[in-house]
Design a protein around this motif. Structure first.
Motif, PDB file in Angstrom:
ATOM      1  N   TYR A 255       0.828  -1.198   0.000  1.00 16.92           N
ATOM      2  CA  TYR A 255       0.000   0.000   0.000  1.00 16.92           C
ATOM      3  C   TYR A 255       0.872   1.261   0.000  1.00 16.92           C
ATOM      4  O   TYR A 255       2.080   1.214   0.280  1.00 16.92           O
ATOM      5  N   ALA A 256       0.220   2.398  -0.302  1.00 15.97           N
ATOM      6  CA  ALA A 256       0.936   3.676  -0.365  1.00 15.97           C
ATOM      7  C   ALA A 256       1.394   4.098   1.032  1.00 15.97           C
ATOM      8  O   ALA A 256       0.692   3.858   2.020  1.00 15.97           O
ATOM      9  N   PRO A 257       2.566   4.732   1.143  1.00 15.67           N
ATOM     10  CA  PRO A 257       3.496   5.059   0.050  1.00 15.67           C
ATOM     11  C   PRO A 257       4.547   3.976  -0.208  1.00 15.67           C
ATOM     12  O   PRO A 257       5.447   4.169  -1.006  1.00 15.67           O
ATOM     13  N   TRP A 258       4.409   2.824   0.446  1.00  7.00           N
ATOM     14  CA  TRP A 258       5.414   1.755   0.340  1.00  7.00           C
ATOM     15  C   TRP A 258       5.420   1.125  -1.052  1.00  7.00           C
ATOM     16  O   TRP A 258       6.486   0.908  -1.632  1.00  7.00           O
ATOM     17  N   GLU A 259       4.211   0.793  -1.555  1.00  5.97           N
ATOM     18  CA  GLU A 259       4.019   0.300  -2.927  1.00  5.97           C
ATOM     19  C   GLU A 259       4.892  -0.909  -3.276  1.00  5.97           C
ATOM     20  O   GLU A 259       5.237  -1.119  -4.428  1.00  5.97           O
ATOM     21  N   GLY A 260       5.248  -1.700  -2.275  1.00  6.73           N
ATOM     22  CA  GLY A 260       6.072  -2.872  -2.537  1.00  6.73           C
ATOM     23  C   GLY A 260       7.500  -2.566  -2.929  1.00  6.73           C
ATOM     24  O   GLY A 260       8.275  -3.480  -3.235  1.00  6.73           O
ATOM     25  N   ARG A 261       7.880  -1.283  -2.890  1.00  4.92           N
ATOM     26  CA  ARG A 261       9.213  -0.860  -3.338  1.00  4.92           C
ATOM     27  C   ARG A 261      10.203  -0.682  -2.187  1.00  4.92           C
ATOM     28  O   ARG A 261      11.396  -0.521  -2.430  1.00  4.92           O
ATOM     29  N   HIS A 262       9.701  -0.705  -0.975  1.00  7.98           N
ATOM     30  CA  HIS A 262      10.578  -0.496   0.182  1.00  7.98           C
ATOM     31  C   HIS A 262      11.178  -1.849   0.572  1.00  7.98           C
ATOM     32  O   HIS A 262      10.660  -2.572   1.417  1.00  7.98           O
TER      33      HIS A 262
END
Length: 354
Positions: A255-262
């Motif tokens: 979910y935002a703001p993580w967006e699976g990118r962290h």
């Protein structure tokens, strides 16, 4: 106007955000040591939902640790959500020091923070003083580092590692599990996980508490970072910080703001707490207390607690396999390598003994 307060001494450069009590950046020879979340400073930070997550970077003191179920302070306390004002700042080119005071009280206690380093000593010394107050307090440092899959992580001897409820549905470590062997921790798959290497597969969020074997000495965690070409050694005074909590943020939040990118982030959270069990649990029976160490400190109106913490940075030699041990001498910090060899840097050997 510049929001950050800066300290410089030779190749060491630190930026502190006084509005939220965050060591925002710390560089050695131009190399950034801490992690900064990808949304910090962008419009996406508005989706974070908390001051901590909106400014997620560097290191801060959490007091109380986590979300308190006893006091109405924000997550990780006013120490990480309100202003610190500078009391003393000194730089002479060779050394730099800054002392700050928290403008708000924490459970009636007054907090001061001191940051210092010197040219030729690639070490950030950080000291907090908690004076007065009343009630049972939990706390922890919260430095975050970028790591790569498989990076080696070494620890001072631990009596056990324990987990509580998982942070997210996507997790690897078994909940409410315990192991005395950090290389074989139970996983949700029924196998085991080696906590001495950062996971090679992403897509999960995990949190685990390591309990110090010697709660009267110096505890440490050493991360050999391949991509950064360094070895980061985090040291603590185990007399007041008997646990090291590891936050493995590895793409498990979609979910935002993580967006699976962290992902590829390791938090090394030294302190006194009951892991993720919560503030109320830390004052009574909990998994950490059952290991025979404190999970909270009792504040007293006339009391004074000193937290000593340090982060040392060493260059990682070619072919380095990882850290086998760490020794603090009179004026040196020595890191022993797996398979032999050692590295040393200048270090204030009296820092943890005074």
């Amino acid at each position: 106007m510049e929001r950050w307060l800066r300290l410089r001494a030779g190749p060491l450069d630190l930026a502190f955000d006084p509005e939220v009590g965050n060591i925002r950046r710390f560089t050695v020879d131009g190399r950034e040591i801490f992690h900064t979340a990808h949304w910090v400073g962008t419009p996406a930070a508005e989706a974070a939902g908390s001051v901590i997550d909106a400014h997620l970077a560097g290191d801060f003191l959490a007091a109380p640790f986590g979300t308190s179920d006893l006091v109405s302070d924000p997550p990780h306390g006013w120490s990480a959500n309100s202003r610190w004002h500078p009391v003393v700042r000194a730089e002479d080119g060779a050394c730099a020091m800054m002392r700050l005071a928290l403008e708000r009280e924490v459970m009636g206690a007054r907090l001061t923070k001191e940051l210092r380093f010197c040219q030729g000593h690639p070490v950030l010394y950080q000291r907090h003083v908690i004076a007065g107050g009343e009630g049972g307090l939990t706390f922890a440092h919260h430095p975050m580092f970028r790591v790569s899959p498989g990076d080696h992580i070494a620890y001072s001897p631990k009596r056990a590692a324990v987990t509580n409820d998982p942070l997210e549905p996507a997790h690897v470590l078994a909940p409410w599990a315990r192991s005395e062997d950090v290389t074989r921790f139970p996983s949700v798959s029924g196998c085991t996980v080696d906590l001495t290497h950062y996971p090679r597969e992403s897509g999960h969020e995990d949190f685990i508490t390591l309990i110090e074997a010697d709660s009267g000495g110096i505890g440490w965690t050493a991360v050999s970072r391949a991509a950064q070409g360094d070895i980061v050694v985090v040291l603590k005074d185990s007399r007041v910080m008997p646990v090291t909590m590891l936050w493995v943020s590895n793409g498990g939040r979609g979910y935002a703001p993580w967006e699976g990118r962290h992902d590829g982030v390791l938090g090394i959270e030294d302190g006194c707490a009951a892991g993720a069990e919560g503030h109320r649990a830390a004052l009574g029976d909990n998994a950490v207390a059952r290991e025979g160490v404190a999970s909270s400190v009792s504040l007293r109106p006339e009391g004074r607690l000193i937290l000593r913490h340090a982060i040392a940075v060493l260059d990682r030699p070619e072919g380095w396999r990882g850290v086998a041990g760490v020794r603090v001498g009179a004026d040196r910090l020595t890191v022993e390598g797996i398979g032999g060899g050692s590295l040393a840097v200048p270090f204030d050997g009296t820092y943890f003994s005074v």
